[in-house]
Design a protein around this motif. Structure first.
Motif, PDB file in Angstrom:
ATOM      1  N   THR A 161       0.851  -1.425   0.082  1.00 19.14           N
ATOM      2  CA  THR A 161      -0.160  -0.185   0.030  1.00 19.14           C
ATOM      3  C   THR A 161       0.879   1.297   0.006  1.00 19.14           C
ATOM      4  O   THR A 161       0.331   2.424   0.053  1.00 19.14           O
ATOM      5  CB  THR A 161      -0.918  -0.017   1.200  1.00 19.14           C
ATOM      6  OG1 THR A 161       0.042  -0.011   2.545  1.00 19.14           O
ATOM      7  CG2 THR A 161      -1.947  -1.188   1.102  1.00 19.14           C
TER       8      THR A 161
ATOM      9  N   PRO B 233      -0.384  -1.085  -6.223  1.00 16.99           N
ATOM     10  CA  PRO B 233      -1.167  -0.208  -6.814  1.00 16.99           C
ATOM     11  C   PRO B 233      -0.875   1.050  -7.089  1.00 16.99           C
ATOM     12  O   PRO B 233      -1.159   1.785  -8.269  1.00 16.99           O
ATOM     13  CB  PRO B 233      -2.648  -0.216  -5.912  1.00 16.99           C
ATOM     14  CG  PRO B 233      -2.326  -1.341  -5.275  1.00 16.99           C
ATOM     15  CD  PRO B 233      -1.059  -1.613  -4.992  1.00 16.99           C
ATOM     16  N   ALA B 234       0.119   1.487  -6.285  1.00 15.77           N
ATOM     17  CA  ALA B 234       0.711   3.123  -6.609  1.00 15.77           C
ATOM     18  C   ALA B 234       1.642   3.079  -7.877  1.00 15.77           C
ATOM     19  O   ALA B 234       1.563   3.999  -8.507  1.00 15.77           O
ATOM     20  CB  ALA B 234       1.332   3.445  -5.515  1.00 15.77           C
TER      21      ALA B 234
ATOM     22  N   THR C 282       2.740   4.563  -1.251  1.00 15.38           N
ATOM     23  CA  THR C 282       2.673   5.724  -2.468  1.00 15.38           C
ATOM     24  C   THR C 282       3.851   5.463  -3.214  1.00 15.38           C
ATOM     25  O   THR C 282       4.861   4.899  -2.769  1.00 15.38           O
ATOM     26  CB  THR C 282       2.285   7.057  -1.701  1.00 15.38           C
ATOM     27  OG1 THR C 282       3.557   7.374  -1.087  1.00 15.38           O
ATOM     28  CG2 THR C 282       1.181   7.043  -0.809  1.00 15.38           C
ATOM     29  N   ARG C 283       3.785   6.222  -4.461  1.00 16.29           N
ATOM     30  CA  ARG C 283       4.742   6.362  -5.365  1.00 16.29           C
ATOM     31  C   ARG C 283       5.871   6.884  -4.535  1.00 16.29           C
ATOM     32  O   ARG C 283       7.078   6.512  -4.504  1.00 16.29           O
ATOM     33  CB  ARG C 283       4.490   7.085  -6.306  1.00 16.29           C
ATOM     34  CG  ARG C 283       5.696   7.375  -7.374  1.00 16.29           C
ATOM     35  CD  ARG C 283       6.436   6.060  -7.690  1.00 16.29           C
ATOM     36  NE  ARG C 283       7.698   6.225  -8.352  1.00 16.29           N
ATOM     37  CZ  ARG C 283       8.108   6.200  -9.674  1.00 16.29           C
ATOM     38  NH1 ARG C 283       6.988   5.625 -10.589  1.00 16.29           N
ATOM     39  NH2 ARG C 283       9.212   6.476  -9.843  1.00 16.29           N
TER      40      ARG C 283
ATOM     41  N   ASP D 298       1.401   0.352 -10.332  1.00 20.09           N
ATOM     42  CA  ASP D 298       0.274  -0.267 -11.407  1.00 20.09           C
ATOM     43  C   ASP D 298      -1.095  -0.504 -10.703  1.00 20.09           C
ATOM     44  O   ASP D 298      -1.016  -1.527 -10.039  1.00 20.09           O
ATOM     45  CB  ASP D 298       0.931  -1.572 -11.910  1.00 20.09           C
ATOM     46  CG  ASP D 298       0.240  -2.274 -13.054  1.00 20.09           C
ATOM     47  OD1 ASP D 298      -0.919  -1.671 -13.313  1.00 20.09           O
ATOM     48  OD2 ASP D 298       0.647  -3.113 -13.648  1.00 20.09           O
ATOM     49  N   ASP D 299      -2.030  -0.203 -11.099  1.00 16.15           N
ATOM     50  CA  ASP D 299      -3.500  -0.235 -10.557  1.00 16.15           C
ATOM     51  C   ASP D 299      -4.205  -1.051 -11.523  1.00 16.15           C
ATOM     52  O   ASP D 299      -5.324  -1.245 -11.014  1.00 16.15           O
ATOM     53  CB  ASP D 299      -4.119   1.301 -10.491  1.00 16.15           C
ATOM     54  CG  ASP D 299      -4.419   1.771 -11.997  1.00 16.15           C
ATOM     55  OD1 ASP D 299      -4.089   0.973 -12.983  1.00 16.15           O
ATOM     56  OD2 ASP D 299      -4.814   2.976 -11.952  1.00 16.15           O
ATOM     57  N   SER D 300      -3.613  -2.269 -12.069  1.00 12.64           N
ATOM     58  CA  SER D 300      -4.319  -3.016 -12.969  1.00 12.64           C
ATOM     59  C   SER D 300      -4.677  -4.133 -12.117  1.00 12.64           C
ATOM     60  O   SER D 300      -5.594  -4.866 -12.560  1.00 12.64           O
ATOM     61  CB  SER D 300      -3.352  -3.577 -14.296  1.00 12.64           C
ATOM     62  OG  SER D 300      -2.572  -4.201 -13.603  1.00 12.64           O
ATOM     63  N   GLY D 301      -4.248  -4.300 -10.852  1.00 14.99           N
ATOM     64  CA  GLY D 301      -4.290  -5.500 -10.135  1.00 14.99           C
ATOM     65  C   GLY D 301      -3.399  -6.674 -10.350  1.00 14.99           C
ATOM     66  O   GLY D 301      -3.565  -7.857  -9.836  1.00 14.99           O
TER      67      GLY D 301
ATOM     68  N   SER E 284       3.693  -7.009 -14.772  1.00 15.59           N
ATOM     69  CA  SER E 284       3.245  -5.805 -15.045  1.00 15.59           C
ATOM     70  C   SER E 284       4.511  -4.946 -15.827  1.00 15.59           C
ATOM     71  O   SER E 284       5.542  -4.859 -15.603  1.00 15.59           O
ATOM     72  CB  SER E 284       3.167  -5.146 -13.685  1.00 15.59           C
ATOM     73  OG  SER E 284       3.257  -3.544 -13.903  1.00 15.59           O
TER      74      SER E 284
ATOM     75  N   GLN F  89       1.075  -7.197  -5.600  1.00 14.68           N
ATOM     76  CA  GLN F  89       0.534  -6.250  -6.283  1.00 14.68           C
ATOM     77  C   GLN F  89       0.973  -4.881  -5.530  1.00 14.68           C
ATOM     78  O   GLN F  89       0.693  -4.768  -4.314  1.00 14.68           O
ATOM     79  CB  GLN F  89      -1.115  -6.336  -5.914  1.00 14.68           C
ATOM     80  CG  GLN F  89      -2.016  -5.422  -6.756  1.00 14.68           C
ATOM     81  CD  GLN F  89      -3.402  -5.807  -6.402  1.00 14.68           C
ATOM     82  OE1 GLN F  89      -4.216  -4.809  -6.782  1.00 14.68           O
ATOM     83  NE2 GLN F  89      -4.046  -6.706  -5.926  1.00 14.68           N
TER      84      GLN F  89
END
Length: 606
Positions: free
Chosen positions: A260, A293-294, A262-263, A296-299, A305, A291
């Motif tokens: 989780t 998400p920050a 952030t970038r 690559d939000d594709s899951g 990725s 996974q």
């Protein structure tokens, strides 16, 4: 062993051109010198002569069962037939044209160094005869500490978090250099180490002590140093697990972790060790089945990725070395897609080597079909194969694919190497509690010792249960030490036996393994303390145990239950060496986890 003449004949005259190329490893630089250009020209010519099935095979690194390339035990033949559809490693190479093979202890590849050398030579002979003179890149996971595939008499070093506690980049470099020399001597030329993950989550079930610590800059420095040591010995180091597996509470072997961060947090926390590895010329980088998400939000998992592997790793970080997946048999990469789609999507994302798919036949045929149907192009495969062949050429595998038994004897487990491992280990043991200056124990006041505790499954760096190893080491130092294994979940009866035994000795040493607030190990230690005997706790995995053991008078962090670290802990307990390690991770309070009990850098001395 096959002669050099046999090898030269199989390479179709390309050996000389390849070995005069860039002497640095393939991922080390973007050198555009004439020599490098000439090597690339020869490699491209070799690729152009490959058939499509041969190209597909070069992308795979797979397991194979057995101690011998041609004559494994019957049980290993049966396992190979069941899982791979072949009988032996030689047949595997002939059928699938694989570019790499990974050694595992459980696959019976690593009985002893001389046997491993023979296996490596047998694999290379099969490959050179069947694959246009192409050598195989043989790999393993020799992280040291709790993850080792090659055991004694090879030299075993402290694991990453222990090295982090020592804090010495020189020690990390020495570890890589010596470990690399020994791996190279037995024919292993790619090591899936060091772990570049920054372990900021004490609950991380898969990284933990495999990480150098929680401080990005400190981890980065040790990663770069270890990379330099390995690659100085002409063994490809592998930084893992990109883009960073340090803040997970799920093991990607069995689930699908989500990061989780952030970038901005990734840039500050997770990225520095990988940036440092790339600056140090890292040969290969392993992906993570996580996974993020920050990024690559594709899951999709990072392994599949394109934004992460091509967009960030290749384009932003400028890395042009080999990218290898973590094992494709892990649940984290299999959650969203089937086993036939995973290898194709990994290649589309930017991966070069496909590691240990659960079914080689399914994965191999899926990649072949994807090219035949136009989902992947041969040019895309060629780009990955060129990186792989550059790496093999940089490691001088085209010139020197074989190893010798004399080289094994001369290199593996020498007295000088073993002494270096002991010296490094002595600088890692961390003293966290020492009330009333209980430590070091005195042979006059505490001649009789009871060693109790957890005896988890042993990695290759052990000769027996931790309690026995520790008791033996203390006895050799002048105490009379008796071992009593109480396990990781001692029963009430076992606890009662330990308490009764404690009444007949002068002090107790308790090895603890991942203690929690409700752990039976905690109950064991508390009841031992209640006997009035001095209790020394030794955390043989995570240093966080100390937060759950407030009643002990002394506590050490050993970071692993391998022999080299337990012997070092024994020497600290006996006062033969000073405790010098400093925590590379913070230890939070058990009753208030948001508060730090012991900060990074904490460690007592005598």
């Amino acid at each position: 062993m096959p002669s050099r003449r046999t090898f030269l004949a199989g390479t179709a005259g390309i050996t000389t051109a390849l070995t005069i190329g860039n002497p640095a490893h393939a991922g080390a630089t973007n050198d555009k010198s004439d020599k490098s250009d000439k090597s690339d020209k020869q490699l491209r010519a070799l690729i152009s002569r490959m058939t499509l099935p041969e190209k597909v095979g070069q992308l795979f690194v797979t397991r194979v069962y057995g101690h011998s390339a041609t004559a494994p035990d019957q049980a290993d033949i049966d396992a190979n037939l069941k899982e791979l559809g072949v009988r032996t490693a030689a047949e595997l190479v002939a059928r699938y044209r694989v570019g790499g093979i990974i050694y595992f202890t459980w696959a019976h590849n690593t009985r002893d160094p001389h046997q491993i050398a023979d296996l490596s030579n047998g694999i290379q002979k099969a490959s050179l005869e069947r694959q246009r003179g192409l050598p195989v890149l043989i790999s393993t996971d020799q992280e040291h500490g709790i993850v080792c595939r090659v055991g004694e008499p090879a030299t075993l070093f402290p694991g990453a978090m222990a090295v982090g506690a020592g804090g010495s980049r020189a020690d990390a470099r020495t570890l890589g250099r010596i470990a690399g020399q020994e791996l190279r001597a037995i024919g292993v030329r790619q090591n899936y180490s060091p772990v570049a993950d920054v372990n900021v989550n004490p609950a991380n079930p898969v990284i933990g002590v495999r990480s150098f610590g929680s401080e990005p800059d400190a981890v980065a420095g040790l990663v770069a140093a270890e990379v330099a040591g390995y690659q100085r010995s002409q063994v490809a180091a592998t930084a893992k697990h990109f883009p960073g597996h340090g803040d997970t509470s799920v093991d990607s072997h069995y689930g699908f972790p989500v990061i989780t961060h952030t970038r901005a947090q990734w840039d500050a926390l997770d990225a520095p060790p990988f940036r440092a590895a790339i600056r140090a010329g890292i040969d290969s980088i392993m992906t993570a089945h996580i996974q993020f998400p920050a990024l690559d939000d594709s899951g999709d998992p990072a392994t599949l990725s394109r934004p992460i592997l091509t967009g960030i790793l290749r384009e932003e970080l400028g890395y042009d070395g080999v990218v290898v997946t973590d094992s494709l048999g892990m649940e984290g990469v299999r959650t969203k897609y089937g086993d036939d789609r995973v290898p194709v999507l990994a290649l589309k994302a930017g991966v070069d080597q496909l590691l240990n798919p659960p079914s080689l036949a399914v994965a191999w045929n899926a990649v072949l079909k994807a090219v035949q149907e136009g989902e992947l192009t041969e040019e895309r495969l060629d780009a990955s194969i060129l990186r792989i062949l550059r790496l093999k050429a940089g490691l001088r595998l085209f010139e020197s694919p074989y190893v010798s038994q004399a080289g094994v004897t001369r290199t593996v487990g020498t007295a000088a190497h073993l002494a270096a491992a002991d010296r490094i280990a002595e600088r890692t043991t961390t003293l966290l509690v020492n009330e009333g200056r209980l430590l070091p124990l005195s042979r006059r006041r505490h001649p009789r010792l009871l060693v109790v505790g957890a005896d988890p499954a042993s990695p290759s760096g052990t000769t027996g249960p931790p309690t026995g190893v520790l008791a033996t080491a203390l006895t050799e130092l002048g105490f009379t030490a008796t071992a009593l294994s109480t396990g990781t979940t001692p029963s009430a009866t076992t606890i009662a036996q330990a308490v009764a035994a404690a009444r007949g000795v002068d002090a107790v040493v308790a090895g603890t393994y991942n203690v929690t607030a409700t752990s039976a190990q905690k109950t064991l230690v508390e009841q031992l303390v209640a006997t009035g005997k001095p209790v020394v706790a030794v955390a043989i995995r995570n240093p966080y145990d100390v937060a759950h053991l407030p009643s002990v008078r002394a506590c050490l962090a050993a970071y692993s239950w391998t022999d080299v670290e337990l012997r070092a802990a024994a020497r600290v307990i006996a006062g033969r060496v000073e405790p010098r390690g400093k925590l590379p991770v913070p230890v939070q309070r058990a009753d208030e986890p948001t508060r730090v009990l012991y900060p990074v850098g904490y460690g007592l001395s005598y």
